[in-house]
Enzyme design. Structure first.
Site, mmCIF file in Angstrom:
data_model
loop_
_atom_site.group_PDB
_atom_site.id
_atom_site.type_symbol
_atom_site.label_atom_id
_atom_site.label_comp_id
_atom_site.label_asym_id
_atom_site.label_seq_id
_atom_site.Cartn_x
_atom_site.Cartn_y
_atom_site.Cartn_z
ATOM 1 N N TYR A 1 16.013 31.690 3.117
ATOM 2 C CA TYR A 1 14.860 32.512 3.470
ATOM 3 C C TYR A 1 14.869 32.887 4.948
ATOM 4 C CZ TYR A 1 12.502 31.402 -0.962
ATOM 5 O OH TYR A 1 12.168 31.294 -2.285
ATOM 6 N N LYS B 1 0.839 -1.193 0.000
ATOM 7 C CA LYS B 1 0.000 0.000 0.000
ATOM 8 C C LYS B 1 0.879 1.250 0.000
ATOM 9 C CE LYS B 1 -0.413 0.000 5.049
ATOM 10 N NZ LYS B 1 -1.320 0.071 6.192
#
Length: 816
Positions: free
Chosen positions: A711, A486
């Site tokens: 940043y 999965k």
């Protein structure tokens, strides 16, 4: 070629001959890898699984000659077949190989050591095949079964054999030595690999040296054995080292921009060679090869020339995405019959595309007559079901009459093919690129590869197979495995992982949603698949693709029954989920009476399995609760079986539970995160690392002390620094919480900190003091930087880190 009667005599076997005049050219030990079945002899070896259980499969593929050790095996069920009964099939395989090896008196080089065996073998092949026809072990066939299969390749057309031998515990080398009997012995090194199989370092060395018991020459690094107190094998020795008392004294190793210069002295003569490699392991392996060439008295100038031309050894085949929804296996630097057979086997496993294409160059330096050689190549391609051949080379062109594939194209050289190349020549196919080095197939590789950025998740399929076999070894015979694929196989891939699991015969796959299962079906996966979260809009697809739903509530059960009745479908397989204490999904104790009544009166369904989930299988502090869950599960399942009146499979434990609760294995276990190399609390010592996330350096710049990086100016240098920008960010799955010194990566083996915040597509590393350059590889997680460490820094688990790797990150699958 041997007759079955001759082999029976060699093995002192009790024969059951039903088919006269059977001739044997090929030995088989794996029913999944059968080619040339009519001339094959299958050995039913008892190992992790009993080879007798796969005789029917091999017989169905056309094999009619078998070696068995089970006296009550029903040979009468396999008409027109020959069976040889022996006490031990593995011992008989080895005895046959030993007998075959003794037919040839040309020199045989035996190689062993903790690491580097395959590289030294392949480099010696590169160095010596210029003037000798050489047979060698394919890939790393160095085990108790790999060695006899390697020796079986020996033939009269060769002048030299190179065979590697690997052991993991005491007592194994004696059996290998009896087969190999090397004339020249090479010990690559002694390291920590497989330490757990030996009582001490002294015992480990003693066991490895047994390979050279009857060798004339023994080549080794003197320092590796200075403290060894046992007798050294070999009538003659050739040593190397850095102290000055060796046959080859290495006085200096000088790194260059692209490799190394090695200065040495032998018999009073100073000399130097250049290696196109700088890492320590390659230098070590290169010196080992240098020793053999010196002993063989090659001129110094010729040695220097050949060593400069050494090429990297690709230890594994690589499967990656290609243009126009195709896949391709890149084996562009290696072309011989043995490696072609291995690569075709890997290609045959790729069921995600409707056709298979091989791009093949001339095969060089085999010692075989070209008509014989390409007759064998044509037979291999035909047996592998190849749809299309693109042949590049004048020899292939001359032999084109031997090939009869549905589609064939012939080119004299690589330049001619690349000149005619168009992207629309390929689409939705599996492509094998197999070329000898002079043809420079890397140019074709660049044309085929789907262009994506340089951050990749490399998935080691051999490691995954090793993990699968580790868990299999913990199970009783007959216990099934449901493998969890999965969530894009925990971030590792979809059909690529499922295809490997199907090939290795797990019993079930499990996915979360119907569309995941449908994608597997579309890519050639035909084994049973359980869908854990089925919903009514997907029932049509689910039943159309033969997927089996997990039923966890009355709502889902009622809706699925109505759907089946409307389609007039009977006895459709389902899996019932019980809630024994996790309280996530499933039927509780209060539901059992109503559930049993519904199930026993519904002709449209049939319960294939009943299961539950342990809430804390990895936590010893919760073992009492786990055992309470086991008791509830056994009670609930027994009540349902009584109501239904027929048996079904039971399964409860996950990866941690397989190891910790063998009493709860029942009929099947569910293997999830352990398959991917993650054990309790991180990487388990017995498990192998499967996934390695890699990126590259885009730019390196010098930044003064006190400057800021990234940043928000949150990253600050406290000294003159070198800052490397790498091509991975939070859009790729590298968590923003790893910024500002919280995360690490590996640059050329050294750990470095992330500086400043993580950006969407990149982040910055402080590489001050690290020898690195732009375009160098960077490891985000892998064997030397475990994913468990990253999970701990993020206060999460390995599942989240793995599944967060974005699907825009290219997956490359390696296979040896």
């Amino acid at each position: 070629m041997y007759t079955i009667e001759t082999i029976a005599a060699i093995l002192s076997a009790r024969p059951f001959i039903q088919k006269d005049e059977a001739s044997i050219l090929y030995l088989q030990t794996d029913s999944r890898r059968i080619s040339f079945s009519e001339q094959s002899l299958f050995f039913a070896i008892k190992a992790a699984r009993d080879g007798h259980d796969f005789i029917a499969e091999a017989w169905g593929k056309g094999v009619r000659n078998f070696v068995i050790s089970s006296g009550d095996f029903p040979v009468e069920n396999f008409p027109d077949s020959n069976f040889l009964l022996v006490p031990d099939t593995l011992a008989s395989l080895q005895a046959l190989a030993a007998s075959h090896r003794r037919k040839f008196d040309y020199p045989l080089i035996g190689i062993t050591g903790s690491n580097g065996k395959t590289v030294v073998k392949e480099w010696l092949f590169q160095l010596l095949s210029v003037d000798k026809n050489i047979v060698r072990s394919p890939k790393s066939f160095n085990s108790q079964t790999g060695v006899p299969l390697s020796l079986w390749r020996m033939g009269e057309e060769y002048e030299l054999a190179i065979i590697e031998a690997g052991i993991s515990k005491a007592g194994e080398m004696e059996r290998l030595e009896k087969m190999i009997r090397p004339d020249i012995g090479i010990l690559t090194n002694i390291g920590p690999a497989h330490d757990e199989g030996f009582g001490s370092l002294e015992e480990k060395i003693t066991e490895k040296l047994k390979l050279f018991t009857h060798a004339f020459l023994f080549i080794y690094e003197k320092d590796a054995l200075r403290s060894y107190e046992g007798a050294l094998p070999g009538h003659a020795h050739f040593t190397w080292g850095y102290r000055g008392d060796e046959d080859l004294f290495i006085s200096r190793v000088t790194p260059t921009g692209t490799g190394s210069i090695l200065y040495g002295a032998c018999k009073g003569q100073e000399m130097r060679i250049e290696l196109p490699f700088a890492d320590q392991a390659s230098v070590h392996n290169g010196i080992t090869c240098w020793c053999l060439l010196l002993w063989m008295e090659y001129p110094a100038e010729e040695i220097s020339k050949r060593m400069r031309q050494l090429a990297p050894v690709s230890m594994r085949l690589k499967l990656m995405q290609a243009i126009n929804h195709s896949s391709f296996i890149n084996d562009s630097y290696n072309s011989d019959l043995g490696s072609l057979e291995t690569a075709l086997d890997f290609l045959a496993r790729q069921q995600q595309h409707p056709r298979k294409t091989v791009i093949l160059s001339d095969i060089l330096q085999t010692g075989l007559d070209q008509e014989v050689l390409y007759g064998k190549v044509a037979a291999l391609l035909g047996a592998a079901g190849i749809n299309r051949l693109i042949a590049i080379g004048e020899a292939l062109g001359r032999q084109r009459g031997q090939f009869s594939l549905p589609q064939m194209e012939f080119y004299d050289n690589t330049e001619e093919f690349t000149r005619d190349f168009r992207a629309d020549m390929f689409g939705n196919e599996a492509i094998l690129l197999k070329g000898a080095r002079p043809f420079r197939f890397e140019r074709i590789s660049r044309l085929l590869e789907q262009k994506q950025h340089e951050t990749v998740l490399e998935v080691n399929l051999n490691a995954m197979i090793g993990n699968l076999n580790f868990y299999k070894s913990k199970l009783a015979p007959g216990t099934g495995i449901m493998a969890m694929v999965k969530a894009f196989s925990y971030g590792s891939g979809s059909y690529e992982i499922a295809g490997m699991l199907q090939f290795h015969k797990v019993d079930y796959l499990a996915v979360a949603y119907t569309d995941e299962g449908a994608a597997l079906r579309q890519n050639g996966i035909d084994m049973p698949v359980m869908v854990m979260s089925p919903e009514p809009p997907g029932f049509e697809t689910l039943t159309g693709d033969g997927l089996e739903p997990e039923i966890y509530s009355f709502r889902v059960l009622e809706e699925f029954l109505r759907f089946l009745e409307g389609k007039e479908i009977n006895s459709y397989p389902i899996h019932i989920k019980l809630d024994t204490g996790m309280h996530r999904l499933g039927f509780g104790e209060e539901d059992l009476e109503e559930l049993g009544n519904m199930l026993k009166t519904a002709d449209s369904i049939r319960v294939r399995s009943v299961f539950s989930h342990l809430a804390a299988s990895e936590d010893p502090g919760q073992d009492e609760f786990s055992r309470q869950q086991m008791e509830r599960f056994e009670e609930f399942a027994a009540r349902l079986e009584k109501d239904l009146g027929y048996p079904f499979m039971r399964h409860l434990v996950n990866s941690a539970g397989i190891l910790r609760f063998p009493e709860a294995h029942y009929d099947m276990v569910r293997l999830g995160i352990g398959l991917y190399g993650i054990g309790q609390g991180g990487s388990g010592s017995a498990l192998q690392t499967v996934g390695t996330l890699k990126t590259t350096i885009s730019q390196i710049r010098n930044v003064a002390a006190g400057e800021t990086v990234g940043y928000g100016r949150t990253g600050r240098t406290d000294r003159p620094s070198r800052i490397a920008t790498v091509k991975i960010g939070y859009a790729d799955g590298f968590d923003r919480r790893l910024g500002n010194g919280n995360g690490e990566m590996l640059v050329n083996g050294q750990r470095v900190l992330v500086i400043g915040p993580v950006c969407m597509d990149m982040c910055m590393l402080d590489v001050t003091g690290v020898d690195c350059s732009e375009t160098d590889e960077v490891i985000v997680f892998g064997e030397d930087l475990p994913i468990g460490e990253i999970a701990a820094r993020l206060q999460t688990n390995a599942y989240e880190v793995l599944t967060n790797v974005s699907q825009r990150v290219k997956r490359i699958y390696t296979y040896e």
